[in-house]
Write a protein that holds these residues in place. Structure first.
Motif, PDB file in Angstrom:
ATOM      1  N   TYR A 192       0.661  -1.198  -0.366  1.00  0.00           N
ATOM      2  CA  TYR A 192       0.332   0.217   0.289  1.00  0.00           C
ATOM      3  C   TYR A 192       0.874   1.138   0.032  1.00  0.00           C
ATOM      4  O   TYR A 192       0.738   1.669  -0.605  1.00  0.00           O
ATOM      5  N   PHE A 248      -0.164   2.038  -3.831  1.00  0.00           N
ATOM      6  CA  PHE A 248      -1.522   3.231  -3.621  1.00  0.00           C
ATOM      7  C   PHE A 248      -0.681   4.778  -3.747  1.00  0.00           C
ATOM      8  O   PHE A 248       0.242   5.703  -2.675  1.00  0.00           O
ATOM      9  N   TYR A 307      -4.029  -0.016   5.789  1.00  0.00           N
ATOM     10  CA  TYR A 307      -4.920  -0.003   4.943  1.00  0.00           C
ATOM     11  C   TYR A 307      -5.786  -1.046   4.707  1.00  0.00           C
ATOM     12  O   TYR A 307      -6.681  -2.338   4.032  1.00  0.00           O
TER      13      TYR A 307
END
Ligand SMILES: [Cu+2]
Length: 610
Positions: free
Chosen positions: A185, A189, A243
C-alpha cells in the motif's frame, strides 16, 4: 345551578385565556412560536429550497423550507421507474451502465462566491463520478467519471465562479490501477486530488487536471474565497497510511492534515507542460513540481474543512477531537514564504502547526462540519455530543449550544458556505432517528431538524424525516431559481421530435422499427401498432401539450418500459417484441378526465407469419 354555570363559564374562558397567555409569552420573546415560524399556509410557497443528498439511493431530495415539505426526488445515479430515469435511451446513456451511486455532497454553482441558481452538482463516492443537474428543469444532464480517483468523496465543492469542481480519493488505489499486493500500500497506492472544469455557458464538465497525493483518505473540501481565492482545502485522515483495520490503525496520530492546494499555480504548471498523462488526465506529481500543495497539520482525523465567508480562515473539524482548529490563510502564506516546514510527505511540505494555527475552539466532542451566518458566527455540528455549537469568529468563544436528535453529521445554513451567508436557519442532518417517527419496521428514516439562528439563542423549530441518507445539503433563497414549467415545443430540437399528429408514423428498416408518436389529452397517435417477433422497436414520443403540469406517461404491459414525457418534450424508449401476442400500452401519469381512456394496443405476430 349557580356553581355548575360558573364551572361552564370557567371552562369556556380557560382556552382563550391560555391561548392569550401563550401568545403574550411568544410576543414577549420576539414574535412567533416555532409552529408559526415553519407554517406555510395552503397555497403559499416556501422561501428556500433545500437540496439534500440521498446517499446510496443515488438520488437528491428537494425540500421546501421552512416547512420541511418534500417536493421532489431527483434521480441521478439510480433508476426511477416513475420518470423513466434509466429506462429511456437518453437517461440510460447518461447513467453510463451503472444502476447505483452513493450521492454525498450536493454543491450549487456559484458566481462571485455566491449561489447563482444555475446548476447543482453531486458526487458519487462509489463509482468516482460527478453529476450535473440543471436547475431550469431539475433534471440530471451529465455524469462525468474522474479516472484515477478511488472513491470520490471530497467532492464536488465548487470554486467561487464555478471554474472548477473538485474531487478526491477516499480509498487510495494504485494509479494507474493495476494488480499489486495490497501489502505494498505505502509504496504502490496513491490518493488523487482532481479538478473538473465547468463550461461557464453550458455547464459541460471536463477532467482538467489532477495532483498525485500520498495514500491518505481525503474527506471533504472547500474552495478558498475572497482573500484565499485561487486555493482549495481538503481534509484528510489516515496519514498513518493503513490499509486494514482502519478503525484502530488510522487513528494513531494526534494530527492528520488539511491539504492546501494552490489551483492557480497548478493551472500554470499544466500550461508549462509539467505533468504526465495517466488514463487520459493530466497529472501533476508534487515530487517534481513544487509550490502546488502544502499540508496543514490538523487534529484529529479531520472531516470538515470549511473556509470562512471572508476567506481568511480555514476551519478543520477533527472528528476525534474536542476542538475545531482554525488556520489563518495569511499565516499560512507567511509560513510558506519563510519555509516554516516540519518535514514533508511525497514532496509536499508540512507547515508547522504553530505557524498556521490561529485558534482551537472548544466546541465539544466530535466536531464535523462548520457553516456560517451573516452576523460573524460559525455553527459546528458535534457528532459525539449530538449538538450544534455556535461560536464567534475572531474572539473564538462558544456562545450557545443546542442538542439535536441525534448523531448529527452535516449541517447546512442558508447560503452557509458562500461569501454571503443569509443567516435565518441551520438544518441539522441527523444520522439516526430511533423512535422519532411512526415505526415502519427495522429500517428507520433519517431525520432533519430545522433550527432558527436569527436570535441570540438557537431555537429548535421542526423535525422532518429524510430519505436515505442526507450526508450534506445546500439551502438557497427560492427567488434565485426560476425553473421552466413547460418545454416550448417550438424550441424542441430532439431529432426524433414531431410537432403534430400528421407527422406520426412507423418506419421500418430491417428489424429496427421507429415509431414517431404523439401524446396529447387524451390519446396517443398512432395507438394501434403491429410488429413482428424479434423487432427492435424505438418509440419516439412527443408530448404536444403546452399547458403547465400536463405530463403524460407511457407504459407497456408485460415489460419494463415506463416513462414520463413532459409538456413539449420528446423521449425515446426501446422495446423488443420478444414474444407473439397482444400488448396493451397506456398513459401512466394522470392527465385528464379521460386519462383512463388514453391507451393503445400492440400486436406482435410470430416470425414469418405475415
Ligand atoms: Cu395522459
Amino acid at each position: 345551578m349557580r356553581l355548575i354555570n360558573c364551572g361552564k363559564i370557567m371552562r369556556l374562558l380557560s382556552l382563550p385565556l391560555l391561548v392569550g397567555f401563550l401568545g403574550l409569552l411568544f410576543a414577549c420573546k420576539g414574535g412567533q412560536s416555532p409552529a408559526e415560524k415553519v407554517y406555510v399556509p395552503p397555497g403559499k410557497l416556501d422561501s428556500y429550497y433545500a437540496f439534500l443528498s440521498g446517499g446510496h439511493s443515488g438520488q437528491i431530495g428537494v425540500f421546501g423550507l421552512p416547512s420541511g415539505r418534500l417536493i421532489k426526488m431527483i434521480p441521478v445515479f439510480a433508476p426511477d421507474v416513475a420518470i423513466g430515469w434509466g429506462i429511456d435511451e437518453g437517461s440510460k446513456e447518461i447513467m453510463g451502465g451503472y444502476i447505483w451511486g452513493d450521492a454525498h455532497h450536493p454543491a450549487l454553482s456559484e458566481t462571485n462566491g455566491d449561489y447563482d441558481g444555475r446548476w447543482l452538482f453531486i458526487n458519487d463516492t462509489a463509482n468516482g463520478r460527478i453529476a450535473r443537474i440543471d436547475l431550469k428543469d431539475f433534471v440530471t444532464k451529465e455524469i462525468i467519471t474522474l479516472p484515477n480517483v478511488g472513491g470520490n468523496h471530497a467532492s464536488p465543492f465548487v470554486t467561487p465562479n464555478t471554474e472548477y469542481l473538485v474531487g478526491a480519493t477516499r480509498f487510495s488505489i494504485p494509479v494507474p490501477n493495476r494488480d499489486v499486493p495490497i501489502e505494498t500500500y505505502k509504496e504502490n497506492f496513491n490518493g488523487v486530488i482532481a479538478f473538473v472544469s465547468v463550461d461557464k455557458d453550458t455547464g459541460h464538465m471536463e477532467n482538467a487536471f489532477q495532483i498525485l497525493m500520498p495514500p491518505f483518505d481525503y474527506d471533504l473540501a472547500d474552495a478558498g474565497k475572497r482573500v484565499s481565492y485561487g486555493w482549495a482545502f481538503f481534509s484528510c485522515y489516515n496519514s498513518e497510511e493503513a490499509y486494514k483495520d482502519l478503525e484502530v490503525e488510522a487513528s494513531q496520530k494526534d494530527r492528520d492534515f488539511i491539504a492546501a492546494v494552490n489551483w492557480k499555480a497548478a493551472e500554470e504548471a499544466i500550461k508549462e507542460g509539467k505533468y504526465k498523462e495517466i488514463n487520459g488526465v493530466k497529472v501533476i506529481d508534487p515530487q517534481e513540481v513544487k509550490g502546488i500543495v502544502y499540508f496543514l497539520p490538523t487534529p484529529k482525523s479531520p472531516h470538515g474543512s470549511d473556509v470562512t465567508p471572508d476567506g481568511k480562515y480555514i476551519v478543520g473539524g477533527g472528528k476525534l477531537a474536542a476542538v475545531v482548529t482554525v488556520h489563518g490563510f495569511e499565516k499560512m502564506q507567511e509560513a510558506i514564504k519563510k519555509g516554516d516546514f516540519d518535514g514533508e510527505v511525497m514532496g509536499i511540505p508540512i507547515l508547522k502547526y504553530e505557524s498556521v494555527r490561529v485558534a482551537e475552539v472548544p466546541v465539544g466532542l466530535g466536531p464535523l462540519h462548520t457553516q456560517f451566518d451573516d452576523q460573524g458566527y460559525a455553527y459546528t455540528s458535534l457528532f459525539v455530543d449530538s449538538a450544534i455549537a455556535k461560536w464567534k469568529l475572531g474572539t473564538w468563544e462558544v456562545v450557545d449550544k443546542i442538542p439535536v436528535y441525534y448523531n448529527i453529521g452535516h449541517l447546512a445554513a442558508v447560503h452557509g458556505d458562500t461569501v454571503k451567508p443569509r443567516g435565518k436557519f441551520v438544518l441539522a442532518m441527523n444520522k439516526i432517528a430511533k423512535g422519532r417517527y411512526l415505526p415502519v419496521g427495522p429500517s428507520h428514516p433519517e431525520s432533519a431538524q430545522l433550527i432558527d439562528i436569527s436570535g441570540k439563542k438557537m431555537e429548535m423549530l421542526l423535525d422532518f424525516p429524510t430519505p436515505v441518507e442526507p450526508h450534506y445539503g445546500q439551502i438557497i433563497d427560492a427567488t434565485l431559481i426560476k425553473p421552466e414549467l413547460v418545454y416550448p415545443l417550438d424550441q424542441n430540437k430532439d431529432p426524433y421530435a414531431i410537432k403534430s399528429a400528421d407527422q406520426a408514423r412507423v418506419e421500418r428498416n430491417g428489424n429496427r422499427v421507429d415509431v414517431y408518436m404523439i401524446a396529447i389529452r387524451s390519446h396517443f397517435t398512432p395507438n394501434i401498432l403491429k410488429f413482428e417477433e424479434g423487432d427492435n422497436v424505438y418509440f419516439h414520443i412527443t408530448n404536444l401539450e403546452q399547458d403547465v403540469d400536463i405530463t403524460h406517461g407511457f407504459g407497456i404491459n408485460f415489460s419494463n418500459v415506463d416513462m414520463q414525457i413532459e409538456p413539449g418534450e420528446t423521449k425515446t424508449v426501446k422495446w423488443v417484441a420478444e414474444k407473439p401476442g397482444i400488448y396493451p400500452f397506456y398513459c401512466t401519469n394522470f392527465c385528464s378526465a379521460l386519462h383512463q381512456e388514453m391507451q393503445g394496443y400492440i400486436e406482435v405476430a410470430s416470425k414469418g407469419s405475415k
